[in-house]
Scaffold this motif. Structure first.
Motif, short mmCIF file in Angstrom:
data_model
loop_
_atom_site.label_atom_id
_atom_site.label_comp_id
_atom_site.label_asym_id
_atom_site.label_seq_id
_atom_site.Cartn_x
_atom_site.Cartn_y
_atom_site.Cartn_z
N GLU A 322 0.83 -1.20 0.00
CA GLU A 322 0.00 0.00 0.00
C GLU A 322 0.87 1.25 0.00
O GLU A 322 0.58 2.23 -0.68
N ARG A 325 2.23 1.92 -3.32
CA ARG A 325 1.19 2.44 -4.21
C ARG A 325 0.96 3.93 -3.95
O ARG A 325 0.89 4.73 -4.88
N VAL A 326 0.86 4.30 -2.68
CA VAL A 326 0.66 5.72 -2.35
C VAL A 326 1.90 6.54 -2.76
O VAL A 326 1.77 7.67 -3.23
N VAL A 394 1.79 -3.62 -7.15
CA VAL A 394 1.57 -2.23 -6.72
C VAL A 394 0.10 -1.85 -6.82
O VAL A 394 -0.46 -1.24 -5.90
N SER A 398 -3.97 -6.17 -2.59
CA SER A 398 -4.18 -5.46 -1.35
C SER A 398 -2.95 -5.59 -0.47
O SER A 398 -2.19 -6.54 -0.57
#
Lengths: 450, 450
Positions: A322, A325-326, A394, A398
């Motif tokens: 996560e 990804r952010v 990515v 989840s």
């Protein structure tokens, strides 16, 4: 020899392989490549997963896991004040140890095998040893008053001496002068000097908030006011927080620089030329309103950048896919680029580049023969076709569903479950949350010492 | 009467309740409040969950679910070209329908009960009927050449007439003039006029890319060049994309404005004074390098803003709690605010504000007596203590783990599993992904018509 077979393997330093095998001999990787060319051995088929190096969390505060959700929507100074006073009032050593244990359990469930843990209590070292994970515990030191410096350093030296007895091949000790608003120039210098003397890795929170920059470069703002109220002289210290570390000899210790949101081109040069590294914490930086660190500039300068969850008090999840990804989304949103950073770039941050930032890339961070068998496997939803496993990691997977995790060959997560969860820990975490809430309700929050 | 009991209920329009019950009578909510005051009925204890209104995805493209991961790291014009030509070449109507079906299954697993679906094929209406979910299917219309306008409108009128036979109390039909780079001023005007005549809801992609703004306000850039190559005259059309919609009468139809990344203060005034609404798609906007829409300004102006996943070709996940989290993080990172938006604000976007944006807030979007029983429950990790369930929803709960979902009282997800998954769908999705990859490998990509 054990052969771990997976629908995909992502070695990081070589291209992904469909139907791959990672063979493990004792604590090391003996092979990583196509199943067709793998050496013989007992085979464990992990199934519909992406098997990759264990994720590396370059910056966390394991002892603060109990504070998740306890500090929402506060300005940064009040956030620090509530955190500090609640920790003192409510969390004893046993509580902090449980908090660190639970942080590692959460991290393992998310495929994290290495922890760069910055800590006041240093309970992380015990928690990491118990859980058989890898990491560095940076013993924090505080002291904004120059007159405290000698005592702070003597305490630090004693703490570090005690902790080094606990070191193992997996777990090391470092030091962390906390941040410019809690550490005097004298203490920065003395800590850097101690670190070089004892050959200890160094980590420091730097260039995070606007308040910190104001304190350092204009001797103004809420941090400056708070220090003055405590009778501490506050003057301009440097043109920027990174320049301050340079002037105090901290950069010469090649530290891990945590955050680096507010760095200009000269600062990036200072970081690169000193061979320092960076822990990038995009969720924490966004959530607390600090902004977006110039990741593309740092990478362009060749600086090793790892990815950090920061504490559960600021994030509130330890889920490094996560976080990757952010990191990508925030950077593209600000840079207005549709193709930088790419998925492969941020997966590197979470693996080999994080290892480089922590100085352990010879041991971990990629699937290469001879490296430690720190592995993580993430389930692929069979209904989600994969064009590129790195992009899938990515964008489509989840952040907290590791099916399998090993550290130095030892299996810690199997079939998505912790092999040795700690009994009663969830209940004790609930009690801690209740105690924190009760403390807040009873007016426990007060002006602290920051 | 069925009583759904949960550790927490989050009604949205009233404060969260610990140990709450939502009682459902047929298709409606009969009670939402503390268990202690609930009416009698058969009780289903959902356990350690947060029970809330079903999430509302204000903007998606269900038919494009098969394209997940197929369009990474392309610039926006190439992204549109590959998408368009691959859809034509590889995805027949059955494929698009499977794609829509799978999109809904993914959405249900993430607690999404309402879908604002923008679509060329309009297969979403069949997929929504089969799955018994709620939504609006906006039939898209394209035509950048003014001379095509009459034919495009005649086609649209015919398609809509056919689709309206398929409307149900749950599923409605709307229209969507696609975007300024694919729709002439004449077609915008004619579509707005048709929508008002037939009382159809309208959605339009607007103010998304820099290329679009260049086309509209300076008649330059890659979209302008592409249109000129097709022999279409390109002149300055308005001072901004929103101003263009105003001038063409589209704002008078109170449309759902999808994206609104590039809007200035005058545009925000135009949107607010026309009572239009916005679908905010933060992940897609970031991933494609468009930037961050001025969410706080839109909310300040009182504009109803829903949250959209956009298509799986751009996102790549339909997980609205994740989307809410990224909305908050991106906004705080850019605004440098540590307390705006708050968790409650972005949970509103995903529920009641999304319902308002789609014009269905009298039916859904909150747990209120008499509203439709569209419900979603998310598992709480028992080891993650909750101080505030709304903050936990945004920050601590992963985006795709609905334990329970109902639409109009009908249970669609139970114990975290779809009640009626479609047989063979996952395999067919894999075949579609393989076909797309083969098309790309064989050089199928070509210059399209945008």
């Amino acid at each position: 020899m054990i052969r771990y077979r997976a629908r995909w393997i992502v070695p990081i330093t070589s291209p992904p392989e469909a139907d791959g095998i990672v063979a493990v001999d004792g604590e090391r990787v003996a092979y990583a490549g196509p199943a067709s060319a793998a050496p013989p051995g007992d085979e464990v088929n992990l199934g519909d997963v992406i098997l990759m190096p264990g994720l590396i969390n370059a910056h966390c505060h394991l002892e603060l896991t109990a504070m998740r959700g306890f500090l929402e929507d506060l300005d940064f100074r009040r956030w620090i004040l509530r955190l500090t006073s609640a920790r003192q009032a409510v969390l004893d050593r046993d509580a902090l140890l449980d908090s660190a244990r639970y942080g590692i359990e959460e991290g393992l469930r998310a495929g994290i095998t290495t922890y760069g843990d910055t800590s006041d209590s240093a309970v992380g070292i015990q928690a990491m040893r118990e859980a058989a994970v890898r990491g560095i515990v940076y013993q924090e030191v505080f002291g904004p008053d120059p007159s405290q410096c000698a005592k702070s350093i003597a305490d630090l030296r004693e703490k570090v001496a005690g902790l080094r007895y606990l070191e193992t091949p997996l777990v090391r000790v470092g030091v962390s002068p906390h941040a410019p608003y809690t550490v005097s120039d004298e203490l920065f210098k003395a800590t850097a000097s101690l670190a070089r003397e004892l050959m200890l890795p160094v980590a420091v929170h730097i260039a995070e908030s606007e308040l910190e920059s104001q304190l350092v470069s204009t001797a103004s703002g809420a941090f400056a006011d708070g220090l003055r109220r405590r009778g501490i002289t506050v003057e301009r210290r440097a043109e920027s927080p990174i320049a301050l570390l340079d002037a105090c000899g901290v950069l010469a210790a090649r530290p891990l620089l945590i955050h680096c949101v507010r760095v200009n081109a000269a600062d990036v040069d200072r970081i690169a030329s000193s061979s320092s590294s960076v822990a990038h914490c995009p969720v924490s930086n966004a959530k607390l309103g600090h902004g977006v660190a110039p990741l593309l500039d740092l990478l362009e300068a060749g600086i090793p950048v790892g990815l950090g969850s920061d504490s559960m008090a600021s994030n509130n999840r330890m889920a490094l896919l996560e976080e990757a990804r952010v990191a990508l989304l925030a950077q593209r949103a600000v840079s207005k680029l549709c193709d930088a950073p790419q998925a492969a770039d941020v997966i590197e941050l979470a693996t080999i580049a994080g290892a480089r930032a922590l100085g352990i890339d010879a041991q971990v961070g990629s699937l290469e023969v001879g490296k430690q068998a720190d592995l993580a496997a993430f389930a692929i939803d069979p209904a989600v076709p994969i064009q590129d496993p790195v992009a899938a990691l990515v964008f489509s997977i989840s952040g907290a569903r590791a099916r399998f995790v090993s550290v130095a060959g030892r299996v810690l997560v199997r079939d998505g479950e912790l092999v040795s969860p700690r009994a009663g820990l969830a209940e004790r975490m609930q009690s801690l949350a209740d105690a924190l809430a009760a403390w807040l309700d009873s007016g426990g929050e007060m002006q602290g010492s920051v």
